[in-house]
Design a protein around this motif. Sequence first.
Motif, short mmCIF file in Angstrom:
data_model
loop_
_atom_site.label_atom_id
_atom_site.label_comp_id
_atom_site.label_asym_id
_atom_site.label_seq_id
_atom_site.Cartn_x
_atom_site.Cartn_y
_atom_site.Cartn_z
N UNK A 328 0.83 -1.22 0.00
CA UNK A 328 0.00 0.00 0.00
C UNK A 328 0.86 1.27 0.00
N UNK A 329 1.97 1.25 -0.73
CA UNK A 329 2.83 2.43 -0.83
C UNK A 329 2.32 3.35 -1.94
N UNK A 330 2.56 4.63 -1.79
CA UNK A 330 2.12 5.62 -2.78
C UNK A 330 3.02 5.58 -4.02
N UNK A 331 2.54 6.20 -5.10
CA UNK A 331 3.33 6.26 -6.34
C UNK A 331 4.69 6.92 -6.09
N UNK A 332 4.68 8.01 -5.32
CA UNK A 332 5.92 8.75 -5.09
C UNK A 332 6.97 7.91 -4.39
N UNK A 333 6.56 7.15 -3.37
CA UNK A 333 7.50 6.32 -2.62
C UNK A 333 8.05 5.21 -3.51
N UNK A 334 7.19 4.56 -4.29
CA UNK A 334 7.64 3.48 -5.18
C UNK A 334 8.56 4.02 -6.27
N UNK A 335 8.27 5.19 -6.80
CA UNK A 335 9.13 5.78 -7.84
C UNK A 335 10.53 6.04 -7.31
N UNK A 336 10.63 6.59 -6.10
CA UNK A 336 11.94 6.84 -5.50
C UNK A 336 12.65 5.52 -5.21
N UNK A 337 11.89 4.54 -4.74
CA UNK A 337 12.46 3.21 -4.44
C UNK A 337 13.08 2.60 -5.70
N UNK A 338 12.32 2.60 -6.80
CA UNK A 338 12.81 1.99 -8.03
C UNK A 338 14.04 2.72 -8.57
N UNK A 339 14.02 4.04 -8.52
CA UNK A 339 15.18 4.80 -9.01
C UNK A 339 16.40 4.55 -8.13
N UNK A 340 16.19 4.49 -6.83
CA UNK A 340 17.30 4.24 -5.91
C UNK A 340 17.94 2.87 -6.17
N UNK A 341 17.11 1.86 -6.35
CA UNK A 341 17.63 0.51 -6.61
C UNK A 341 18.34 0.45 -7.96
N UNK A 342 17.76 1.06 -8.98
CA UNK A 342 18.36 1.03 -10.31
C UNK A 342 19.74 1.69 -10.33
N UNK A 343 19.83 2.84 -9.69
CA UNK A 343 21.09 3.58 -9.74
C UNK A 343 22.15 3.03 -8.80
N UNK A 344 21.78 2.11 -7.93
CA UNK A 344 22.76 1.47 -7.05
C UNK A 344 22.98 0.00 -7.41
#
Length: 445
Positions: A328-344
Amino acid sequence: MHYFSGLRPADSFIVHTNYVQSSLSEDVLKRLYIPLIGLESIAVYQYLSQFINGHQVSEPETHYLILNELKMNLSHFEQLRERLEAIGLIKTFLKTGEDQCFVYKLISPVMPAQFFNDPMLSVFLFQVVGKERFQQLKKHFCTDTIDLSDYRDVSKNYMDVFGTPKEPNHSIFNDNEKIIKTNDSLGIPVHQQTFDFDLLEMLLNQNLITREQLPKETCELITQLSVLYDIAPTDMRRIILQSLSADQTISHEDLRKNARDFYQLEHQGNLPILTEARKSEETEDQTQLSWFEMMDTTSPIVMLASISKSEPTQKQKRMIETIIEREKLSFGVINVLLQYVMFTSDMKLPQSYIEEIASNWKKLKFESSRQAYDHVKKLQKQQAERKTEQKVHKTRLRPSYEKTPEWVAQMKEGSVPVAAHEDDSLEAEKRQLEQELKNFWKEDN
């Protein structure tokens, strides 16, 4: 000496105009100008026009009236007014002093015939509304015509009906310059100083094209085309040579067509669009705010597609949908999560790792991209501090050298007396071993 100190509520303003509004001008504003600069800007234009109802110059008012009646702050009003100025619907004049005063001169909108032949306005409208809607708007302003080729003109002229006119008294022409007159709008105001005509004339002289072949209307069109399509004088020279007719005059129709073809060739068939330049004084906080707003309102699948420049796989889509449903995470939280994982993770999306972070962020009760972003920045700062501490610690440590105790070496050499095993007691051997170890670690330290 008084200088402009910014628009203030107490500053007065006067509205002036050079034309009389009609149903046609109102129709042009609604159908042709609203798609270009927005409804709010046209509303401000129409709001200002009320002050000259029946007159060409209004009575002075203060900007408090705009604050109260339009329910907008003056910075927003200035932004909308600047759009009107840029599109050629308003000219603003300012008198500085103890009491600043503005004059807002309302300019007639470009009428349909001129609008659809204007290289800038027509192209920008086409790009905004699309081909089908553009043709609909154009058809709306077309009139039905009659084929008169089989008819002959039998109209009487003035002399046939009224005879020779008498010479009028010259006094009847006094103050004629004050009479309301309809002036053709110049469209989008583009100054010829924005284009290097001196260089263009020098280049054209090499092809025997003189200044006389560049009348005022042609120069204005060249300026518009150069701004619209970002054409340099060297390229404009080639376009002009392609647009010469048999009598060595420059065809305006060919000039527009060749300039458009030049731009489309350089931009994969696209045409320019009307975009508002960003304010140079825009702060970093405002830029970040718009990024966070975009993260909070953009679907993670759309965000992922925009970053990777390709459609996400079905596995990635299912993973995102699972996280949304389960955590039940918001779009904003998931977007930051995905970008953080991709760039690391070298642009990879390991599912188990993402799900683990998502579960953790749910426990931390993140609700917006700002909270998730601040958490990531905090983690990165802590990691950087740990790396720095480890680096300093390693440089401070002295190298350790392992030493072999003397008694072990003696055992290997067989130099330990046999009597030590036979005659000495176990307690004495223990004390000797402890002393040897003490001596060893003392030397090592």
